[in-house]
Design a protein around this motif. Structure first.
Motif, mmCIF file in Angstrom:
data_model
loop_
_atom_site.group_PDB
_atom_site.id
_atom_site.type_symbol
_atom_site.label_atom_id
_atom_site.label_comp_id
_atom_site.label_asym_id
_atom_site.label_seq_id
_atom_site.Cartn_x
_atom_site.Cartn_y
_atom_site.Cartn_z
ATOM 1 N N MET A 1 0.841 -1.179 0.000
ATOM 2 C CA MET A 1 0.000 0.000 0.000
ATOM 3 C C MET A 1 0.887 1.243 0.000
ATOM 4 O O MET A 1 1.900 1.291 0.670
ATOM 5 C CB MET A 1 -0.892 -0.006 1.255
ATOM 6 C CG MET A 1 -1.765 1.226 1.374
ATOM 7 S SD MET A 1 -2.865 1.203 2.817
ATOM 8 C CE MET A 1 -1.714 1.467 4.155
ATOM 9 N N LYS A 2 0.490 2.219 -0.783
ATOM 10 C CA LYS A 2 1.184 3.504 -0.819
ATOM 11 C C LYS A 2 0.174 4.608 -0.580
ATOM 12 O O LYS A 2 -0.989 4.485 -0.955
ATOM 13 C CB LYS A 2 1.817 3.756 -2.196
ATOM 14 C CG LYS A 2 2.985 2.885 -2.537
ATOM 15 C CD LYS A 2 3.542 3.295 -3.879
ATOM 16 C CE LYS A 2 4.720 2.438 -4.260
ATOM 17 N NZ LYS A 2 5.247 2.795 -5.594
ATOM 18 N N LEU A 11 4.559 7.514 1.189
ATOM 19 C CA LEU A 11 4.900 6.527 2.218
ATOM 20 C C LEU A 11 4.358 5.175 1.766
ATOM 21 O O LEU A 11 3.299 5.104 1.145
ATOM 22 C CB LEU A 11 4.288 6.911 3.559
ATOM 23 C CG LEU A 11 4.725 8.253 4.153
ATOM 24 C CD1 LEU A 11 3.950 8.556 5.420
ATOM 25 C CD2 LEU A 11 6.205 8.253 4.443
ATOM 26 N N THR A 12 5.086 4.126 2.089
ATOM 27 C CA THR A 12 4.649 2.787 1.709
ATOM 28 C C THR A 12 4.449 1.935 2.954
ATOM 29 O O THR A 12 5.089 2.144 3.982
ATOM 30 C CB THR A 12 5.678 2.100 0.794
ATOM 31 O OG1 THR A 12 6.920 2.006 1.489
ATOM 32 C CG2 THR A 12 5.871 2.860 -0.500
ATOM 33 N N ASP A 13 3.549 0.983 2.824
ATOM 34 C CA ASP A 13 3.321 -0.002 3.885
ATOM 35 C C ASP A 13 3.231 -1.359 3.197
ATOM 36 O O ASP A 13 2.151 -1.824 2.865
ATOM 37 C CB ASP A 13 2.045 0.315 4.651
ATOM 38 C CG ASP A 13 1.830 -0.651 5.815
ATOM 39 O OD1 ASP A 13 2.593 -1.633 5.930
ATOM 40 O OD2 ASP A 13 0.886 -0.427 6.590
ATOM 41 N N ASN A 14 4.392 -1.955 2.951
ATOM 42 C CA ASN A 14 4.424 -3.229 2.250
ATOM 43 C C ASN A 14 5.380 -4.230 2.894
ATOM 44 O O ASN A 14 5.786 -5.192 2.269
ATOM 45 C CB ASN A 14 4.775 -3.026 0.775
ATOM 46 C CG ASN A 14 6.081 -2.281 0.589
ATOM 47 O OD1 ASN A 14 6.820 -2.083 1.544
ATOM 48 N ND2 ASN A 14 6.369 -1.872 -0.628
ATOM 49 N N THR A 15 5.728 -3.960 4.173
ATOM 50 C CA THR A 15 6.587 -4.890 4.892
ATOM 51 C C THR A 15 6.294 -4.762 6.387
ATOM 52 O O THR A 15 5.518 -3.906 6.793
ATOM 53 C CB THR A 15 8.085 -4.597 4.598
ATOM 54 O OG1 THR A 15 8.867 -5.622 5.209
ATOM 55 C CG2 THR A 15 8.501 -3.252 5.144
ATOM 56 N N PRO A 19 9.483 1.555 10.781
ATOM 57 C CA PRO A 19 9.843 2.467 11.869
ATOM 58 C C PRO A 19 8.933 3.682 11.965
ATOM 59 O O PRO A 19 9.018 4.454 12.923
ATOM 60 C CB PRO A 19 11.274 2.874 11.519
ATOM 61 C CG PRO A 19 11.358 2.714 10.043
ATOM 62 C CD PRO A 19 10.461 1.554 9.692
ATOM 63 N N TYR A 20 8.065 3.878 10.999
ATOM 64 C CA TYR A 20 7.175 5.047 10.989
ATOM 65 C C TYR A 20 5.705 4.650 11.094
ATOM 66 O O TYR A 20 4.820 5.426 10.739
ATOM 67 C CB TYR A 20 7.421 5.887 9.722
ATOM 68 C CG TYR A 20 7.387 5.116 8.428
ATOM 69 C CD1 TYR A 20 6.196 4.846 7.766
ATOM 70 C CD2 TYR A 20 8.574 4.662 7.845
ATOM 71 C CE1 TYR A 20 6.160 4.145 6.582
ATOM 72 C CE2 TYR A 20 8.556 3.953 6.661
ATOM 73 C CZ TYR A 20 7.353 3.704 6.033
ATOM 74 O OH TYR A 20 7.335 2.998 4.850
ATOM 75 N N LYS A 21 5.469 3.445 11.596
ATOM 76 C CA LYS A 21 4.100 2.960 11.746
ATOM 77 C C LYS A 21 3.887 2.452 13.164
ATOM 78 O O LYS A 21 4.787 1.853 13.761
ATOM 79 C CB LYS A 21 3.859 1.817 10.758
ATOM 80 C CG LYS A 21 2.477 1.196 10.853
ATOM 81 C CD LYS A 21 2.351 0.047 9.860
ATOM 82 C CE LYS A 21 1.005 -0.649 9.964
ATOM 83 N NZ LYS A 21 0.922 -1.810 9.045
ATOM 84 N N ALA A 22 2.707 2.700 13.699
ATOM 85 C CA ALA A 22 2.342 2.159 15.017
ATOM 86 C C ALA A 22 0.849 1.865 15.037
ATOM 87 O O ALA A 22 0.114 2.284 14.136
ATOM 88 C CB ALA A 22 2.697 3.159 16.117
ATOM 89 N N ARG A 23 0.452 1.141 16.057
ATOM 90 C CA ARG A 23 -0.962 0.832 16.236
ATOM 91 C C ARG A 23 -1.396 1.314 17.612
ATOM 92 O O ARG A 23 -0.612 1.301 18.558
ATOM 93 C CB ARG A 23 -1.194 -0.665 16.096
ATOM 94 C CG ARG A 23 -0.883 -1.171 14.696
ATOM 95 C CD ARG A 23 -0.921 -2.682 14.630
ATOM 96 N NE ARG A 23 -0.555 -3.169 13.311
ATOM 97 C CZ ARG A 23 0.687 -3.426 12.917
ATOM 98 N NH1 ARG A 23 1.689 -3.243 13.741
ATOM 99 N NH2 ARG A 23 0.928 -3.859 11.702
ATOM 100 N N MET A 24 -2.643 1.711 17.704
ATOM 101 C CA MET A 24 -3.161 2.277 18.935
ATOM 102 C C MET A 24 -4.520 1.649 19.232
ATOM 103 O O MET A 24 -5.293 1.356 18.322
ATOM 104 C CB MET A 24 -3.310 3.790 18.742
ATOM 105 C CG MET A 24 -3.916 4.531 19.880
ATOM 106 S SD MET A 24 -3.883 6.322 19.595
ATOM 107 C CE MET A 24 -5.072 6.479 18.265
ATOM 108 N N VAL A 25 -4.776 1.434 20.517
ATOM 109 C CA VAL A 25 -6.072 0.936 20.962
ATOM 110 C C VAL A 25 -6.691 1.996 21.866
ATOM 111 O O VAL A 25 -6.043 2.474 22.808
ATOM 112 C CB VAL A 25 -5.930 -0.394 21.737
ATOM 113 C CG1 VAL A 25 -7.278 -0.866 22.243
ATOM 114 C CG2 VAL A 25 -5.266 -1.453 20.874
ATOM 115 N N ALA A 26 -7.924 2.370 21.590
ATOM 116 C CA ALA A 26 -8.618 3.343 22.424
ATOM 117 C C ALA A 26 -8.723 2.807 23.847
ATOM 118 O O ALA A 26 -8.932 1.599 24.052
ATOM 119 C CB ALA A 26 -10.012 3.616 21.866
ATOM 120 N N ASP A 27 -8.583 3.675 24.810
ATOM 121 C CA ASP A 27 -8.675 3.238 26.199
ATOM 122 C C ASP A 27 -10.027 2.570 26.479
ATOM 123 O O ASP A 27 -10.099 1.608 27.244
ATOM 124 C CB ASP A 27 -8.465 4.436 27.137
ATOM 125 C CG ASP A 27 -8.050 3.993 28.527
ATOM 126 O OD1 ASP A 27 -7.195 3.103 28.645
ATOM 127 O OD2 ASP A 27 -8.595 4.530 29.504
#
Ligand SMILES: [Zn+2]
Length: 92
Positions: A1-2, A11-15, A19-27
């Motif tokens: 994905m770009k 920005l790409t997300d294909n691996t 280092p520039y991606k994170a995930r978050m869960v709402a409290d």
């Protein structure tokens, strides 16, 4: 994905382990998420918000679980461009 940042950088997300991606869960969803991780089929990724940070301008691209996308710009140009790096990268 770009995808393109507001500044024009692609920005790409294909691996994995970006280092520039994170995930978050709402409290509000935290307890449900933690319980889901203890039993099959595993952590409920439908509760995850995905965040990307542009290494050029520092803008955050936030993707809600339903797919809505919001951008946040840093308050000034001195804001770290590595906010989403692993905590292991802060050890040194
Ligand atoms: Zn940018």
């Amino acid at each position: 994905m770009k995808f393109m940042c507001l500044c024009g950088k692609i920005l790409t997300d294909n691996t994995d382990a970006l280092p520039y991606k994170a995930r978050m869960v709402a409290d509000e969803d935290w307890d449900q998420f933690m319980v889901s991780c203890t039993k099959p089929p595993g952590c409920d990724i439908r509760l995850l918000t995905t965040i990307y940070q542009c290494s050029h301008c520092g803008c955050l691209r936030i993707v809600k679980p339903a797919g809505n996308v919001v951008f946040f710009k840093p308050e000034d140009e001195h804001v770290s461009r590595t906010l989403l790096r692993s905590v292991k990268s802060e050890a040194g």
